[in-house]
Design a protein around this motif. Structure first.
Motif, PDB file in Angstrom:
ATOM      1  N   LEU A  42       1.309  -1.110  -0.588  1.00  0.00           N
ATOM      2  CA  LEU A  42      -0.013   0.229   0.347  1.00  0.00           C
ATOM      3  C   LEU A  42       1.136   1.101  -0.343  1.00  0.00           C
ATOM      4  CD1 LEU A  42      -2.655  -1.336   2.599  1.00  0.00           C
ATOM      5  CD2 LEU A  42      -3.133  -0.958   0.254  1.00  0.00           C
ATOM      6  N   ALA A  43       1.724   1.186   1.051  1.00  0.00           N
ATOM      7  CA  ALA A  43       3.031   2.130   0.712  1.00  0.00           C
ATOM      8  C   ALA A  43       3.086   2.588  -0.424  1.00  0.00           C
ATOM      9  CB  ALA A  43       4.138   2.180   2.304  1.00  0.00           C
ATOM     10  N   GLY A  44       4.168   1.229  -1.219  1.00  0.00           N
ATOM     11  CA  GLY A  44       4.314   1.907  -2.980  1.00  0.00           C
ATOM     12  C   GLY A  44       3.298   2.050  -4.016  1.00  0.00           C
ATOM     13  N   LEU A  45       2.177   1.931  -3.451  1.00  0.00           N
ATOM     14  CA  LEU A  45       1.049   2.721  -4.258  1.00  0.00           C
ATOM     15  C   LEU A  45       0.506   3.880  -3.976  1.00  0.00           C
ATOM     16  CD1 LEU A  45      -1.693  -1.055  -4.178  1.00  0.00           C
ATOM     17  CD2 LEU A  45      -0.020   0.149  -6.429  1.00  0.00           C
ATOM     18  N   GLY A  46       1.141   4.441  -3.285  1.00  0.00           N
ATOM     19  CA  GLY A  46       1.366   6.261  -3.052  1.00  0.00           C
ATOM     20  C   GLY A  46       0.125   6.524  -1.731  1.00  0.00           C
ATOM     21  N   VAL A  47      -0.568   4.960  -0.437  1.00  0.00           N
ATOM     22  CA  VAL A  47      -1.089   5.490   0.378  1.00  0.00           C
ATOM     23  C   VAL A  47      -0.786   5.346   1.245  1.00  0.00           C
ATOM     24  CG1 VAL A  47      -2.558   4.377   1.912  1.00  0.00           C
ATOM     25  CG2 VAL A  47      -2.730   3.696  -0.807  1.00  0.00           C
ATOM     26  N   ARG A  48      -1.659   6.726   2.086  1.00  0.00           N
ATOM     27  CA  ARG A  48      -0.839   8.321   2.856  1.00  0.00           C
ATOM     28  C   ARG A  48      -1.015   7.267   4.502  1.00  0.00           C
ATOM     29  NH1 ARG A  48       3.313   8.225   1.527  1.00  0.00           N
ATOM     30  NH2 ARG A  48       3.341   9.413   3.489  1.00  0.00           N
ATOM     31  N   ARG A  49      -2.715   6.597   4.615  1.00  0.00           N
ATOM     32  CA  ARG A  49      -2.673   6.159   5.680  1.00  0.00           C
ATOM     33  C   ARG A  49      -3.463   4.993   5.668  1.00  0.00           C
ATOM     34  NH1 ARG A  49      -7.496  10.422   8.489  1.00  0.00           N
ATOM     35  NH2 ARG A  49      -8.312   8.850   9.707  1.00  0.00           N
ATOM     36  N   VAL A  50      -3.623   3.283   6.863  1.00  0.00           N
ATOM     37  CA  VAL A  50      -3.805   2.428   6.822  1.00  0.00           C
ATOM     38  C   VAL A  50      -4.784   2.370   7.908  1.00  0.00           C
ATOM     39  CG1 VAL A  50      -3.950   0.205   6.840  1.00  0.00           C
ATOM     40  CG2 VAL A  50      -2.036   2.084   4.806  1.00  0.00           C
ATOM     41  N   SER A  51      -6.057   1.825   7.846  1.00  0.00           N
ATOM     42  CA  SER A  51      -6.830   2.023   9.331  1.00  0.00           C
ATOM     43  C   SER A  51      -6.791   0.830   9.702  1.00  0.00           C
ATOM     44  CB  SER A  51      -8.610   2.456   9.088  1.00  0.00           C
ATOM     45  OG  SER A  51      -7.914   4.043   9.385  1.00  0.00           O
ATOM     46  N   LEU A  52      -6.791  -0.061  10.814  1.00  0.00           N
ATOM     47  CA  LEU A  52      -6.786  -1.234  11.247  1.00  0.00           C
ATOM     48  C   LEU A  52      -8.987  -1.284  11.804  1.00  0.00           C
ATOM     49  CD1 LEU A  52      -3.846  -1.885  13.788  1.00  0.00           C
ATOM     50  CD2 LEU A  52      -4.400  -2.043  11.425  1.00  0.00           C
ATOM     51  N   GLY A  53      -9.686   0.257  12.123  1.00  0.00           N
ATOM     52  CA  GLY A  53     -10.742  -0.495  11.702  1.00  0.00           C
ATOM     53  C   GLY A  53     -10.982  -0.736  13.069  1.00  0.00           C
ATOM     54  N   SER A  54     -12.274  -2.026  12.955  1.00  0.00           N
ATOM     55  CA  SER A  54     -12.733  -2.579  14.362  1.00  0.00           C
ATOM     56  C   SER A  54     -11.914  -4.392  14.363  1.00  0.00           C
ATOM     57  CB  SER A  54     -13.782  -3.326  14.078  1.00  0.00           C
ATOM     58  OG  SER A  54     -14.162  -3.710  12.832  1.00  0.00           O
ATOM     59  N   LEU A  55     -10.375  -4.650  13.830  1.00  0.00           N
ATOM     60  CA  LEU A  55      -9.536  -5.473  14.210  1.00  0.00           C
ATOM     61  C   LEU A  55      -9.239  -6.061  14.665  1.00  0.00           C
ATOM     62  CD1 LEU A  55      -9.148  -7.786  12.680  1.00  0.00           C
ATOM     63  CD2 LEU A  55      -6.356  -5.892  12.020  1.00  0.00           C
ATOM     64  N   LEU A  56      -8.638  -4.311  16.071  1.00  0.00           N
ATOM     65  CA  LEU A  56      -8.300  -4.905  17.072  1.00  0.00           C
ATOM     66  C   LEU A  56      -9.042  -5.043  17.783  1.00  0.00           C
ATOM     67  CD1 LEU A  56      -5.900  -2.009  17.281  1.00  0.00           C
ATOM     68  CD2 LEU A  56      -5.673  -4.168  16.514  1.00  0.00           C
ATOM     69  N   TYR A  57     -10.677  -4.684  17.666  1.00  0.00           N
ATOM     70  CA  TYR A  57     -11.788  -4.911  19.120  1.00  0.00           C
ATOM     71  C   TYR A  57     -12.373  -6.423  18.868  1.00  0.00           C
ATOM     72  CZ  TYR A  57     -16.059  -5.787  21.384  1.00  0.00           C
ATOM     73  OH  TYR A  57     -17.353  -5.779  22.522  1.00  0.00           O
ATOM     74  N   ARG A  58     -12.456  -6.536  17.827  1.00  0.00           N
ATOM     75  CA  ARG A  58     -12.508  -7.799  17.232  1.00  0.00           C
ATOM     76  C   ARG A  58     -11.412  -9.243  17.811  1.00  0.00           C
ATOM     77  NH1 ARG A  58     -12.725  -8.692  11.887  1.00  0.00           N
ATOM     78  NH2 ARG A  58     -12.163  -6.434  11.343  1.00  0.00           N
ATOM     79  N   THR A  59     -10.008  -8.452  17.898  1.00  0.00           N
ATOM     80  CA  THR A  59      -9.037 -10.129  18.030  1.00  0.00           C
ATOM     81  C   THR A  59      -9.328  -9.724  19.521  1.00  0.00           C
ATOM     82  OG1 THR A  59      -8.059  -8.552  16.569  1.00  0.00           O
ATOM     83  CG2 THR A  59      -6.613  -9.874  18.435  1.00  0.00           C
ATOM     84  N   ALA A  60      -9.076  -8.753  19.862  1.00  0.00           N
ATOM     85  CA  ALA A  60      -9.206  -8.769  21.756  1.00  0.00           C
ATOM     86  C   ALA A  60     -10.580  -9.873  22.388  1.00  0.00           C
ATOM     87  CB  ALA A  60      -9.754  -7.267  22.323  1.00  0.00           C
ATOM     88  N   LEU A  61     -11.563  -9.321  21.766  1.00  0.00           N
ATOM     89  CA  LEU A  61     -12.748 -10.450  22.285  1.00  0.00           C
ATOM     90  C   LEU A  61     -12.614 -11.595  22.015  1.00  0.00           C
ATOM     91  CD1 LEU A  61     -16.073  -8.756  20.070  1.00  0.00           C
ATOM     92  CD2 LEU A  61     -15.589  -9.015  22.588  1.00  0.00           C
ATOM     93  N   HIS A  62     -11.735 -11.976  20.853  1.00  0.00           N
ATOM     94  CA  HIS A  62     -11.424 -13.770  20.551  1.00  0.00           C
ATOM     95  C   HIS A  62     -10.620 -13.864  21.825  1.00  0.00           C
ATOM     96  CE1 HIS A  62      -9.769 -17.054  18.709  1.00  0.00           C
ATOM     97  NE2 HIS A  62      -8.582 -17.260  18.824  1.00  0.00           N
ATOM     98  N   ALA A  63      -9.554 -12.985  22.123  1.00  0.00           N
ATOM     99  CA  ALA A  63      -8.436 -13.137  22.604  1.00  0.00           C
ATOM    100  C   ALA A  63      -8.925 -13.086  24.544  1.00  0.00           C
ATOM    101  CB  ALA A  63      -7.070 -12.064  23.086  1.00  0.00           C
ATOM    102  N   ALA A  64      -9.989 -12.554  24.305  1.00  0.00           N
ATOM    103  CA  ALA A  64     -10.698 -12.748  26.159  1.00  0.00           C
ATOM    104  C   ALA A  64     -11.667 -13.973  25.859  1.00  0.00           C
ATOM    105  CB  ALA A  64     -11.654 -11.516  25.881  1.00  0.00           C
ATOM    106  N   VAL A  65     -11.971 -15.101  24.900  1.00  0.00           N
ATOM    107  CA  VAL A  65     -13.069 -15.671  25.626  1.00  0.00           C
ATOM    108  C   VAL A  65     -11.888 -16.396  25.059  1.00  0.00           C
ATOM    109  CG1 VAL A  65     -14.361 -17.121  24.026  1.00  0.00           C
ATOM    110  CG2 VAL A  65     -14.877 -14.656  24.080  1.00  0.00           C
TER     111      VAL A  65
END
Length: 262
Positions: A207-230
């Motif tokens: 994405l950096a090579g294509l010229g993207v300037r910002r990459v968001s993780l969105g809800s991924l961390l929240y969903r990962t945290a739910l999985h880790a807790a369970v």
């Protein structure tokens, strides 16, 4: 470096998204240059579905807390929690008053439709006028809501170009993953492009090579945290042990919340 400058640095801004103060503080402590919020995480913490438009109070409450962090904060404000441009502008001005550096305003609706372009440009223009210094990230859901249909790149370009003309500082196209589409957006839109990290479909270096300037993780961390807790709870129940991981101690979390790491 200011939040605006982070969109013009040597690498794309990798923006992790928090759903409470502790998560934001932990991400800042881990060295991330800025922190965003996730509307799914905020809604889920309040026991509500995402994108229903009824978490304005929770979003503002979290923003007030995260504004204490030593890094810039960008808030996911969904559609501004109103169809009235003046009400959205008042929300953005309030966020700016807290010291929030950026805000996402989206054109997707809960029913799966898109807000008409002329109305959305009026919303962005009103927000720009009300808070001249805040970074407005104009999100279009043309790809996100496409489902099984082929996303319309031409319609996406028309929308983001209109939002740029209305005063947006950046554009966010969640769901875009094909390199040709990303390259076209970077080439034809005169603002920093923000995309959503999609595990298995996007790569930050590419994405950096294509010229993207910002990459968001969105809800991924929240969903990962739910999985880790369970996973931890079921492991203790089933085996009597906790999965190996660098889990912070109670005292470490307390010190972090007291600001000792900042």
């Amino acid at each position: 470096m200011s939040f605006r400058d982070l969109h013009h640095a040597g690498r794309p801004l990798l923006l992790p998204n928090a759903w409470d103060y502790a998560t934001g503080a932990a991400l800042a402590r881990a060295g991330f240059a800025a922190v965003g919020t996730t509307s799914l995480g905020v809604a889920a913490a309040a026991g509500r579905p995402d994108a229903a438009g009824d978490t304005r109070a929770e979003t503002l409450a979290l923003a007030r807390l995260l504004a204490r962090l030593p890094v810039p904060v960008s808030v996911d404000a969904e559609n501004g929690f109103s169809d009235d441009p003046d009400e959205v502008a008042a929300l953005v001005a309030e966020l700016a008053g807290y010291g929030i550096a950026g805000v996402n305003i989206e054109d997707g609706r809960a029913d799966g439709s898109l807000t008409p372009v002329d109305h959305q440009t009026a919303v962005i223009a009103a927000a720009r006028s009300a808070a001249p210094g805040i970074f407005i990230n104009a999100r279009t859901d043309t790809f996100w809501l496409a489902g099984a249909a082929e996303p319309d790149l031409a319609a996406t370009l028309r929308r983001v170009e209109a939002y740029a003309g209305a005063g947006a500082d950046g554009v966010f196209v969640p769901g875009v993953a094909r390199e040709a589409d990303i390259a076209a957006l970077v080439r034809d839109v005169p603002l920093p492009l923000n995309v959503l990290f999609l595990p298995g479909r996007t790569d930050v270096d590419r994405l950096a090579g294509l010229g993207v300037r910002r990459v968001s993780l969105g809800s991924l961390l929240y969903r990962t945290a739910l999985h880790a807790a369970v996973s931890a709870a079921t492991a203790i129940r089933d085996t009597g042990t906790v999965p190996e991981a660098p889990i912070p101690s109670y005292a470490e979390v307390q010190r972090m919340l007291a600001g000792e790491y900042f």
